[in-house]
Motif scaffolding. Structure first.
Motif, mmCIF file in Angstrom:
data_model
loop_
_atom_site.group_PDB
_atom_site.id
_atom_site.type_symbol
_atom_site.label_atom_id
_atom_site.label_comp_id
_atom_site.label_asym_id
_atom_site.label_seq_id
_atom_site.Cartn_x
_atom_site.Cartn_y
_atom_site.Cartn_z
ATOM 1 N N ALA A 93 0.238 -94.511 88.836
ATOM 2 C CA ALA A 93 1.616 -94.891 88.317
ATOM 3 C C ALA A 93 1.446 -95.704 86.916
ATOM 4 O O ALA A 93 0.881 -96.888 87.259
ATOM 5 C CB ALA A 93 2.526 -95.485 89.343
ATOM 6 N N CYS A 94 2.453 -95.757 85.948
ATOM 7 C CA CYS A 94 2.254 -96.678 84.838
ATOM 8 C C CYS A 94 3.780 -97.278 84.445
ATOM 9 O O CYS A 94 4.488 -96.517 84.771
ATOM 10 C CB CYS A 94 1.499 -95.935 84.002
ATOM 11 S SG CYS A 94 1.107 -96.948 82.588
ATOM 12 N N SER A 95 3.572 -98.291 84.009
ATOM 13 C CA SER A 95 4.890 -98.918 83.656
ATOM 14 C C SER A 95 5.555 -98.326 82.480
ATOM 15 O O SER A 95 6.754 -98.548 81.916
ATOM 16 C CB SER A 95 4.560 -100.390 83.364
ATOM 17 O OG SER A 95 3.761 -100.569 82.139
ATOM 18 N N ASP A 96 4.742 -97.279 81.785
ATOM 19 C CA ASP A 96 5.311 -96.642 80.598
ATOM 20 C C ASP A 96 6.068 -95.286 80.840
ATOM 21 O O ASP A 96 6.489 -94.632 80.198
ATOM 22 C CB ASP A 96 4.129 -96.082 79.697
ATOM 23 C CG ASP A 96 3.194 -95.067 80.306
ATOM 24 O OD1 ASP A 96 3.403 -94.598 81.597
ATOM 25 O OD2 ASP A 96 2.200 -94.683 79.681
ATOM 26 N N GLY A 97 6.442 -95.378 82.278
ATOM 27 C CA GLY A 97 7.385 -94.335 82.848
ATOM 28 C C GLY A 97 6.739 -92.896 82.968
ATOM 29 O O GLY A 97 7.390 -91.873 83.003
ATOM 30 N N THR A 98 5.322 -93.097 83.285
ATOM 31 C CA THR A 98 4.721 -91.776 83.665
ATOM 32 C C THR A 98 3.812 -92.107 85.128
ATOM 33 O O THR A 98 3.315 -93.091 85.418
ATOM 34 C CB THR A 98 3.749 -91.483 82.541
ATOM 35 O OG1 THR A 98 2.665 -92.391 82.317
ATOM 36 C CG2 THR A 98 4.365 -91.191 81.166
ATOM 37 N N ILE A 99 3.457 -90.958 85.490
ATOM 38 C CA ILE A 99 2.616 -90.779 86.512
ATOM 39 C C ILE A 99 1.263 -89.889 86.015
ATOM 40 O O ILE A 99 1.741 -88.919 85.645
ATOM 41 C CB ILE A 99 3.060 -90.133 87.797
ATOM 42 C CG1 ILE A 99 4.276 -90.838 88.518
ATOM 43 C CG2 ILE A 99 2.076 -90.114 89.032
ATOM 44 C CD1 ILE A 99 4.107 -92.361 89.117
ATOM 45 N N LYS A 100 0.102 -90.476 86.059
ATOM 46 C CA LYS A 100 -0.896 -89.587 85.478
ATOM 47 C C LYS A 100 -1.761 -88.914 86.554
ATOM 48 O O LYS A 100 -1.863 -89.891 87.434
ATOM 49 C CB LYS A 100 -1.589 -90.435 84.541
ATOM 50 C CG LYS A 100 -0.768 -90.504 83.282
ATOM 51 C CD LYS A 100 -1.801 -91.108 82.091
ATOM 52 C CE LYS A 100 -0.768 -91.174 80.955
ATOM 53 N NZ LYS A 100 0.019 -92.382 80.717
ATOM 54 N N CYS A 101 -2.373 -87.776 86.535
ATOM 55 C CA CYS A 101 -3.284 -87.424 87.311
ATOM 56 C C CYS A 101 -4.546 -87.016 86.434
ATOM 57 O O CYS A 101 -4.791 -86.598 85.441
ATOM 58 C CB CYS A 101 -2.871 -85.730 87.570
ATOM 59 S SG CYS A 101 -3.978 -85.050 88.657
#
Length: 390
Positions: A93-101
């Motif tokens: 999870a990232c503070s830039d408003g994304t979840i990355k896989c």
């Protein structure tokens, strides 16, 4: 016959440092640890660590050899989780408003899938459910809103570069930063969330709307820093707070006349007796299935690690690990299969503890030298989140 707690005490006291990760060129606090889950062998091959320098580092689980690194720039990382069915897939999870896989099996440094939130979302917590179908992330409060955002986690190999839109949000149940999300270990539709508003909410996401989904609201009376499930069939939830409090509830009592609160400790530092030592902070907890015991981990600013047993009559010290870390421990992962412990700290070190192990090389002195330079760049543990309570 040894009691369950005595057996755990014996196991814990036998832990020794088996491996120590090599310090990277850019030291960073190790904030969160997860180990891969292998359905075939039952053993894990990889360790993922989220770091204060906005990177995810992947290590070999047995050797702690560094394998690869992923960058989350420009955002700040808040958590790392492996998929349950595929041990090569890890989420952040990232503070830039994304979840990355990310896919460890591929050579690429790029995320293979991005799950995007709504424009104002800053994600500070997340989890993926036990069937790997749903991702849920919690946001910082923006104006009056704090959201739980949900996505379908299944990957689409034809559009890896495009962002997946959310399935929807819950927006009514918390009114401040949602600091923790934790799905039920065996029931894919149950999720618990914790917030700086003091509330710990349990939802059944199979229900049609947020009102119906909210099964239970428990109040910690403080800002929530950690939550988890415990008890047989995982019918209990517990939380820790940013001022080192602890709460434990039994959801099985919801439909009875019995109170659901099993234990509420306002300040664990004052409640646990530690001879010749102190307890400065709580790190987290885990439920030991074989022993049917809820165990908590805390520590000292000098790197000692305390294991505590949680009972209806209160908390008690099980044992202490000395001589591993040189600064506060931020994260841990207990592996039931081989009774080993992984710990990461503010001294930029990842340690693997195993029963009766003998460490071949001691790299600790090097870590002590870099701690001061790390501290200049990163907020220290004791003040990092308490300021949010104002």
């Amino acid at each position: 016959m040894m009691t369950a707690v005595e057996k755990i005490e014996e196991q814990f006291s036998s832990l020794r440092i088996a491996k120590r990760s090599v310090l990277s060129e850019e030291p960073a606090y190790l904030l969160d640890i997860d180990v891969s889950k292998s359905a075939q062998s039952g053993s894990s091959r990889f360790v993922a660590v989220s770091c204060s320098n906005k990177s995810i580092r992947i290590y070999n689980r047995e050797t702690l050899n560094f394998l690869r690194e992923y960058s989350s720039c420009p955002g700040i990382l808040n958590g790392v989780r492996f998929a349950h069915a595929c041990d090569g897939v890890v989420f952040s999870a990232c503070s830039d408003g994304t979840i990355k896989c990310w896919d460890i099996r591929l050579a690429t440094q790029k995320a293979v899938q991005t799950f995007s939130g709504y424009p104002s979302n800053v994600f500070i917590s997340f989890d993926i459910n036990c069937s790997d179908l749903i991702i849920c992330a919690g946001t910082e409060k923006v104006e009056k809103d704090a959201f739980l955002v949900f996505w379908d986690a299944r990957g689409d190999t034809n559009c890896a570069s495009t962002s997946k839109e959310p399935l929807g949000v819950y927006s009514e149940s918390h009114n401040d930063d949602i600091t923790r999300i934790c799905f039920h270990p065996i029931k894919p539709s149950l999720v618990v969330s914790g917030s700086t508003d003091g509330l710990v909410n349990v939802f059944d996401i199979n229900k049609d709307n947020e009102d119906d989904a909210l099964i239970s609201t428990c109040n910690s009376d403080s800002s929530v820093s950690f939550i988890g499930w415990s008890g047989r069939d995982y019918k209990q939830v517990y939380c820790m707070t940013h001022d080192e409090g602890f709460c434990w509830w039994d959801l099985a009592q919801l439909d009875t006349e019995e109170p659901i609160t099993l234990l509420h400790v306002l300040d664990v530092r004052e409640a646990v007796c530690i001879e010749n030592g102190s307890l400065n902070y709580l790190v987290g907890g885990w439920y030991h299935e074989k022993a049917d015991k809820l165990l908590l981990i805390g520590g000292t600013s000098t790197g000692n690690i305390h294991l505590m047993n949680c009972g209806l009559d209160g908390l008690s010290l099980v044992g202490t690990l000395h001589g591993g870390h040189a600064a506060a421990v931020r994260s841990f992962c207990w592996d039931v299969t081989d009774e080993s412990l992984l710990t990461g700290g503010e001294d930029a070190q990842l340690l693997l503890w195993k029963p009766g192990a003998a460490e071949r090389s001691l790299a600790k002195k090097a870590s002590l030298k870099i701690a001061s330079s790390v501290q200049k760049r990163v907020r220290v543990h004791s003040t990092s989140l308490k300021s949010k309570k104002k």
